[in-house]
Design an enzyme around this catalytic site. Structure first.
Site, PDB file in Angstrom:
ATOM      1  N   ILE A  24       3.403   3.214  -7.175  1.00 48.76           N
ATOM      2  CA  ILE A  24       3.895   4.261  -8.080  1.00 48.76           C
ATOM      3  C   ILE A  24       5.419   4.397  -8.003  1.00 48.76           C
ATOM      4  O   ILE A  24       6.089   4.589  -9.023  1.00 48.76           O
ATOM      5  CB  ILE A  24       3.198   5.603  -7.757  1.00 48.76           C
ATOM      6  CG1 ILE A  24       1.698   5.504  -8.079  1.00 48.76           C
ATOM      7  CG2 ILE A  24       3.842   6.756  -8.507  1.00 48.76           C
ATOM      8  CD1 ILE A  24       0.854   6.670  -7.556  1.00 48.76           C
ATOM      9  N   VAL A  70      11.718   8.463   5.215  1.00 51.46           N
ATOM     10  CA  VAL A  70      11.688   9.906   4.928  1.00 51.46           C
ATOM     11  C   VAL A  70      11.331  10.749   6.152  1.00 51.46           C
ATOM     12  O   VAL A  70      11.378  11.978   6.086  1.00 51.46           O
ATOM     13  CB  VAL A  70      10.752  10.247   3.744  1.00 51.46           C
ATOM     14  CG1 VAL A  70      11.175   9.519   2.483  1.00 51.46           C
ATOM     15  CG2 VAL A  70       9.285   9.978   4.079  1.00 51.46           C
ATOM     16  N   ASN A  92       8.430  10.231  -3.557  1.00 49.85           N
ATOM     17  CA  ASN A  92       7.185   9.496  -3.790  1.00 49.85           C
ATOM     18  C   ASN A  92       6.550   8.954  -2.517  1.00 49.85           C
ATOM     19  O   ASN A  92       5.324   8.794  -2.454  1.00 49.85           O
ATOM     20  CB  ASN A  92       7.481   8.333  -4.760  1.00 49.85           C
ATOM     21  CG  ASN A  92       6.402   7.279  -4.735  1.00 49.85           C
ATOM     22  OD1 ASN A  92       5.343   7.435  -5.343  1.00 49.85           O
ATOM     23  ND2 ASN A  92       6.638   6.186  -3.999  1.00 49.85           N
ATOM     24  N   TYR A 159      -4.659  14.361   4.519  1.00 47.17           N
ATOM     25  CA  TYR A 159      -4.015  13.965   3.262  1.00 47.17           C
ATOM     26  C   TYR A 159      -4.161  15.082   2.224  1.00 47.17           C
ATOM     27  O   TYR A 159      -3.190  15.469   1.563  1.00 47.17           O
ATOM     28  CB  TYR A 159      -4.631  12.664   2.751  1.00 47.17           C
ATOM     29  CG  TYR A 159      -4.008  12.133   1.479  1.00 47.17           C
ATOM     30  CD1 TYR A 159      -2.879  11.313   1.526  1.00 47.17           C
ATOM     31  CD2 TYR A 159      -4.546  12.441   0.236  1.00 47.17           C
ATOM     32  CE1 TYR A 159      -2.306  10.813   0.364  1.00 47.17           C
ATOM     33  CE2 TYR A 159      -3.978  11.952  -0.939  1.00 47.17           C
ATOM     34  CZ  TYR A 159      -2.862  11.138  -0.878  1.00 47.17           C
ATOM     35  OH  TYR A 159      -2.301  10.651  -2.033  1.00 47.17           O
ATOM     36  N   LYS A 163      -1.085  17.254   0.450  1.00 43.01           N
ATOM     37  CA  LYS A 163      -0.771  17.277  -0.988  1.00 43.01           C
ATOM     38  C   LYS A 163      -0.847  18.693  -1.565  1.00 43.01           C
ATOM     39  O   LYS A 163      -0.049  19.058  -2.438  1.00 43.01           O
ATOM     40  CB  LYS A 163      -1.700  16.314  -1.738  1.00 43.01           C
ATOM     41  CG  LYS A 163      -1.439  14.845  -1.398  1.00 43.01           C
ATOM     42  CD  LYS A 163      -0.019  14.406  -1.780  1.00 43.01           C
ATOM     43  CE  LYS A 163       0.227  12.927  -1.518  1.00 43.01           C
ATOM     44  NZ  LYS A 163       1.568  12.476  -1.943  1.00 43.01           N
TER      45      LYS A 163
HETATM   46  P1  NAD Z   1       1.873   2.462  -1.709  1.00 38.98           P
HETATM   47  O1  NAD Z   1       1.319   2.395  -0.322  1.00 38.98           O
HETATM   48  O2  NAD Z   1       1.493   1.396  -2.680  1.00 38.98           O
HETATM   49  O3  NAD Z   1       3.471   2.529  -1.631  1.00 38.98           O
HETATM   50  C1  NAD Z   1       4.105   3.478  -0.805  1.00 38.98           C
HETATM   51  C2  NAD Z   1       5.508   3.014  -0.471  1.00 38.98           C
HETATM   52  O4  NAD Z   1       6.055   4.025   0.387  1.00 38.98           O
HETATM   53  C3  NAD Z   1       5.539   1.690   0.306  1.00 38.98           C
HETATM   54  O5  NAD Z   1       6.490   0.807  -0.286  1.00 38.98           O
HETATM   55  C4  NAD Z   1       5.936   2.102   1.715  1.00 38.98           C
HETATM   56  O6  NAD Z   1       6.748   1.129   2.388  1.00 38.98           O
HETATM   57  C5  NAD Z   1       6.726   3.383   1.460  1.00 38.98           C
HETATM   58  N1  NAD Z   1       6.743   4.264   2.627  1.00 38.98           N
HETATM   59  C6  NAD Z   1       5.738   4.537   3.487  1.00 38.98           C
HETATM   60  N2  NAD Z   1       6.182   5.343   4.461  1.00 38.98           N
HETATM   61  C7  NAD Z   1       7.494   5.590   4.214  1.00 38.98           C
HETATM   62  C8  NAD Z   1       8.499   6.331   4.867  1.00 38.98           C
HETATM   63  N3  NAD Z   1       8.255   6.971   6.022  1.00 38.98           N
HETATM   64  N4  NAD Z   1       9.733   6.383   4.306  1.00 38.98           N
HETATM   65  C9  NAD Z   1      10.004   5.721   3.157  1.00 38.98           C
HETATM   66  N5  NAD Z   1       9.101   4.959   2.523  1.00 38.98           N
HETATM   67  C10 NAD Z   1       7.862   4.904   3.035  1.00 38.98           C
HETATM   68  O7  NAD Z   1       1.492   3.904  -2.271  1.00 38.98           O
HETATM   69  P2  NAD Z   1       1.261   4.434  -3.777  1.00 38.98           P
HETATM   70  O8  NAD Z   1      -0.169   4.325  -4.090  1.00 38.98           O
HETATM   71  O9  NAD Z   1       2.270   3.864  -4.695  1.00 38.98           O
HETATM   72  O10 NAD Z   1       1.533   5.978  -3.529  1.00 38.98           O
HETATM   73  C11 NAD Z   1       2.792   6.562  -3.782  1.00 38.98           C
HETATM   74  C12 NAD Z   1       2.626   8.077  -3.760  1.00 38.98           C
HETATM   75  O11 NAD Z   1       1.625   8.458  -4.704  1.00 38.98           O
HETATM   76  C13 NAD Z   1       2.166   8.639  -2.417  1.00 38.98           C
HETATM   77  O12 NAD Z   1       2.803   9.868  -2.180  1.00 38.98           O
HETATM   78  C14 NAD Z   1       0.674   8.837  -2.612  1.00 38.98           C
HETATM   79  O13 NAD Z   1       0.146   9.810  -1.767  1.00 38.98           O
HETATM   80  C15 NAD Z   1       0.656   9.263  -4.062  1.00 38.98           C
HETATM   81  N6  NAD Z   1      -0.631   9.080  -4.722  1.00 38.98           N
HETATM   82  C16 NAD Z   1      -1.222   7.859  -4.749  1.00 38.98           C
HETATM   83  C17 NAD Z   1      -2.472   7.728  -5.362  1.00 38.98           C
HETATM   84  C18 NAD Z   1      -3.187   6.402  -5.433  1.00 38.98           C
HETATM   85  O14 NAD Z   1      -4.407   6.411  -5.706  1.00 38.98           O
HETATM   86  N7  NAD Z   1      -2.522   5.268  -5.205  1.00 38.98           N
HETATM   87  C19 NAD Z   1      -3.083   8.848  -5.953  1.00 38.98           C
HETATM   88  C20 NAD Z   1      -2.439  10.068  -5.908  1.00 38.98           C
HETATM   89  C21 NAD Z   1      -1.211  10.182  -5.290  1.00 38.98           C
END
Ligand code: NAD
Length: 254
Positions: A24, A70, A92, A159, A163
């Site tokens: 995302i 972060v 994000n 989690y 959120k």
């Molecule tokens: P992802 O795991 O594909 O990507 C997350 C990115 O965040 C990775 O590149 C990782 O290296 C980076 N990251 C992890 N820890 C970090 C830190 N401490 N500092 C900086 N960067 C860090 O995840 P995604 O699915 O793209 O999710 C992104 C956001 O969307 C998250 O907050 C997640 O909770 C939220 N979200 C995801 C979903 C889903 O189904 N994928 C649904 C709802 C919400």
């Protein structure tokens, strides 16, 4: 007539996205750049952030990559100090794991809270404070429908709690910073097809279960979240603050 098309554009604006290396976050960086912003793609994993920035630049758009964790307050404060006030911040970065509450260690609980909730707070404090001083800015936090519903069948109370707290943090900052011209919103996505889901055990079986629970009967794609983030970042959303915008194929209607 009001210039609707220009209001959606981000020309001349600078944006920073956390966790922009994939999923995302990468889509958000692309969406903001595609509509005119100069984007700072940050991630814990600098190679991933660099790959996103390279892809954006290869499309003739503006991006740079920076390492940013972060959970590291000093690193965040140093970056905020070094940069002029941002116009757009997308918080994000997030992680997930699955544990039954009765078996969850303090470390597992703390790891998720530290990235998903405290990480968002740290970023808002560091970069948002400079927006407040500048008198303008838009912050978009990536929440989740998990802040409203309880996912099944995988147990993930840490989690879900993180959120829900991000949503209330968003609303609190929106009220605190509205007088200073800074808007703070969140999006609350359903399951989105990103690498985050790749690590989930029995994922095929789970995806079938999750799509059954979704009126639109499918997972979302990263660009479907990013386009809402892009709108919230733009002047087209000038009256929206404290919003938690569902991007969930109707999941939370049921
Ligand atoms: P992802 O795991 O594909 O990507 C997350 C990115 O965040 C990775 O590149 C990782 O290296 C980076 N990251 C992890 N820890 C970090 C830190 N401490 N500092 C900086 N960067 C860090 O995840 P995604 O699915 O793209 O999710 C992104 C956001 O969307 C998250 O907050 C997640 O909770 C939220 N979200 C995801 C979903 C889903 O189904 N994928 C649904 C709802 C919400």
């Amino acid at each position: 007539m009001f210039d609707y098309a220009s209001a959606l554009g981000l020309n001349g604006k600078t944006a920073l996205v956390t966790g922009a290396g994939q999923g995302i976050g990468a889509a958000c960086a692309e969406a903001l750049a595609a509509t005119g912003a100069s984007v700072i793609c940050t991630d814990l994993d600098i190679d991933r952030a660099q790959a996103t920035a390279d892809r954006i630049r290869a499309a003739g758009l503006s991006a740079q990559a920076e390492a940013l964790n972060v959970t590291d307050t000093a690193m965040l404060e140093a970056m905020a100090h070094a940069l002029p006030a941002l116009d757009i911040l997308v918080c994000n970065a997030g992680i997930v794991s699955s544990h039954k509450a009765s078996e969850m260690s303090d470390a597992a609980w703390q790891a998720v809270i530290d990235v998903n909730l405290t990480g968002v707070f740290r970023c808002c404090r560091a970069f948002g404070s400079k927006m407040v001083t500048a008198g303008k800015g838009a912050i978009i936090n990536i929440g989740s429908m998990s802040g409203q519903i309880v996912n099944t069948p995988q147990p993930q109370c840490h989690y879900n709690a993180s959120k829900a707290a991000v949503h209330q943090l968003t609303r609190s900052l929106a009220v605190e910073w509205a007088p200073h011209g800074v808007r703070v919103n969140a999006v609350a996505p359903t399951y989105i097809a990103t690498p985050l889901l790749d690590g989930v055990e029995n994922s095929e079986e789970l995806v079938a279960r999750w799509t059954d629970l979704t009126p639109m009967a499918r997972l979302g794609q990263p660009h479907e979240v990013a386009s809402v983030v892009q709108f919230l970042a733009s002047d087209a959303a000038s009256l929206i603050t404290g919003g938690i915008i569902a991007v969930d194929g109707g999941y939370t209607c049921l």
